[in-house]
Motif scaffolding. Structure first.
Motif, mmCIF file in Angstrom:
data_model
loop_
_atom_site.group_PDB
_atom_site.id
_atom_site.type_symbol
_atom_site.label_atom_id
_atom_site.label_comp_id
_atom_site.label_asym_id
_atom_site.label_seq_id
_atom_site.Cartn_x
_atom_site.Cartn_y
_atom_site.Cartn_z
ATOM 1 N N GLN A 141 0.819 -1.208 0.000
ATOM 2 C CA GLN A 141 0.000 0.000 0.000
ATOM 3 C C GLN A 141 0.858 1.265 0.000
ATOM 4 O OE1 GLN A 141 -2.515 -0.316 3.412
ATOM 5 N NE2 GLN A 141 -3.663 -2.062 2.624
ATOM 6 N N LEU A 142 2.048 1.177 0.574
ATOM 7 C CA LEU A 142 2.910 2.354 0.712
ATOM 8 C C LEU A 142 3.812 2.587 -0.490
ATOM 9 C CD1 LEU A 142 3.925 1.913 4.458
ATOM 10 C CD2 LEU A 142 2.398 3.661 3.524
ATOM 11 N N VAL A 143 3.854 1.649 -1.456
ATOM 12 C CA VAL A 143 4.696 1.820 -2.645
ATOM 13 C C VAL A 143 4.281 3.098 -3.379
ATOM 14 C CG1 VAL A 143 5.261 0.886 -4.922
ATOM 15 C CG2 VAL A 143 5.221 -0.618 -2.932
ATOM 16 N N GLY A 144 5.266 3.934 -3.697
ATOM 17 C CA GLY A 144 5.010 5.213 -4.358
ATOM 18 C C GLY A 144 4.925 6.388 -3.401
ATOM 19 N N SER A 250 15.840 6.591 -2.091
ATOM 20 C CA SER A 250 16.055 8.012 -2.351
ATOM 21 C C SER A 250 14.887 8.662 -3.076
ATOM 22 C CB SER A 250 17.338 8.193 -3.176
ATOM 23 O OG SER A 250 17.237 7.487 -4.408
ATOM 24 N N LYS A 251 14.057 7.854 -3.774
ATOM 25 C CA LYS A 251 12.930 8.397 -4.523
ATOM 26 C C LYS A 251 11.589 8.000 -3.928
ATOM 27 C CE LYS A 251 15.522 8.551 -8.863
ATOM 28 N NZ LYS A 251 15.561 8.130 -10.287
ATOM 29 N N GLY A 252 11.587 7.627 -2.678
ATOM 30 C CA GLY A 252 10.345 7.224 -2.026
ATOM 31 C C GLY A 252 10.281 5.716 -1.848
ATOM 32 N N VAL A 253 9.113 5.233 -1.448
ATOM 33 C CA VAL A 253 8.934 3.800 -1.212
ATOM 34 C C VAL A 253 8.844 3.097 -2.560
ATOM 35 C CG1 VAL A 253 7.484 2.033 -0.163
ATOM 36 C CG2 VAL A 253 7.751 4.251 0.968
ATOM 37 N N ALA A 254 9.697 2.094 -2.767
ATOM 38 C CA ALA A 254 9.773 1.421 -4.060
ATOM 39 C C ALA A 254 10.213 -0.027 -3.867
ATOM 40 C CB ALA A 254 10.748 2.147 -4.978
#
Length: 304
Positions: A141-144, A250-254
């Motif tokens: 759910q937190l991806v992105g 570095s670019k968020g949850v991925a």
């Protein structure tokens, strides 16, 4: 007894009662009831079906469908991987009452949150599969997400904040034990897993923590002497051994990949599939490093 507890106990009692009801003896040869086909749990993903069962006696047929595990639906329309494939076999060997309690826990979750004082009672009945489903579902759910502080006020917007949010969904506070002087959150969680005997380096399961070291120059001295610096949650394991894990980068949850059979390889061949993503970028006088090179250990959630 408070209203939430009463509501939580009712579905459990009802389900256990249903599981123990016996079929009537009609005096004829019983017909075997076909096993229920698991429904789709995302876009194109299904719960793995077990082998065709042998003929069952009437006494067992009324409860044959009560223990089927359910995989959480993937968020935002993404294709959901088989996040509990590696723990599904454990459930097949469990008695019927495990499936009944599993269904009851799902009902209890609607009226009883892990933060309530009744969490200790339900925690005793949680199976590894249930923990995995809760942790991985929340991770997906937190991806992105780029700002974890918007998800939970005061939560650090880094890799440790992400795993804390994922594990809190299963009622596990990864930093409840506190910090030692000079300790960062990742090393504090690693210490907790070490003391609890939860660390391992064999094939992981969905929901396991994954630890890395030297992923950046934390003390800014230009040397690789920073210890434990990064953490994520295992999402799935491919047939070739490639582990997909979710982390706050570095670019968020991925999502990233790691294959310990080829720890120093980004790709096995030019233009081939990626087996290890880059985790530490190149810097002045130093090359980039991939996930397999910086891996330390896994840790299972049970007992944390």
């Amino acid at each position: 007894m408070s209203s939430p507890r009463l509501l939580a106990i009712v579905p459990l009692c009802a389900l256990i009662g249903c599981a123990t009801v016996k079929s009537r003896d009609v005096g004829t040869s019983p017909e075997v009831v076909p096993s229920a086909v698991p429904e789709s749990t995302g876009q194109g993903t299904q719960v793995p079906a077990s082998d065709t069962p042998p003929a069952v006696a009437p006494e067992a047929s009324s409860a044959s469908e009560t223990g089927a595990p359910v995989v959480a639906e993937a968020p935002r329309g993404e294709r959901a991987p088989a996040v509990v494939a590696t723990v599904m076999s454990e459930e097949k060997a469990r008695p019927l009452v495990t499936g009944v309690i599993s269904a009851a826990l799902e009902a209890v979750a609607l009226v009883t949150s892990p933060a309530t004082d009744s969490a200790g009672f339900w925690e005793a009945y949680r199976t590894p599969m249930q923990l995995a489903r809760l942790i991985v579902s929340r991770s997906m759910q937190l991806v992105g997400e780029r700002n974890l502080g918007r998800v939970s006020r005061g939560m650090p917007n880094d890799c440790s904040g992400f795993v804390r949010l994922a594990y809190l969904s299963a009622g596990i506070d990864l930093v409840a034990h506190g910090f030692l002087a000079g300790e960062n959150a990742v090393s504090a969680i690693f210490r907790r897993a070490t003391q609890g005997g939860r660390l391992h380096q064999h094939s992981p399961r969905p929901g396991d923590l994954v630890f890395f070291r030297e992923t950046y120059d934390r003390n800014r001295d230009g040397r690789r002497n920073d210890g434990m610096t990064h953490i994520g949650v295992v999402e799935a394991i491919g047939d070739d051994g490639t582990v997909t894990f979710i982390h706050r980068g570095s670019k968020g949850v991925a999502r990233s990949r790691m294959n310990l059979s080829h720890p120093g390889k980004h790709q096995l061949s030019q233009g081939g599939p990626v087996v290890n993503d880059f985790l530490r970028p190149a810097s002045k006088g130093a090359r980039a490093y991939v996930t397999g090179e910086l891996f330390v250990s896994y840790a299972s959630p049970e007992g944390l």
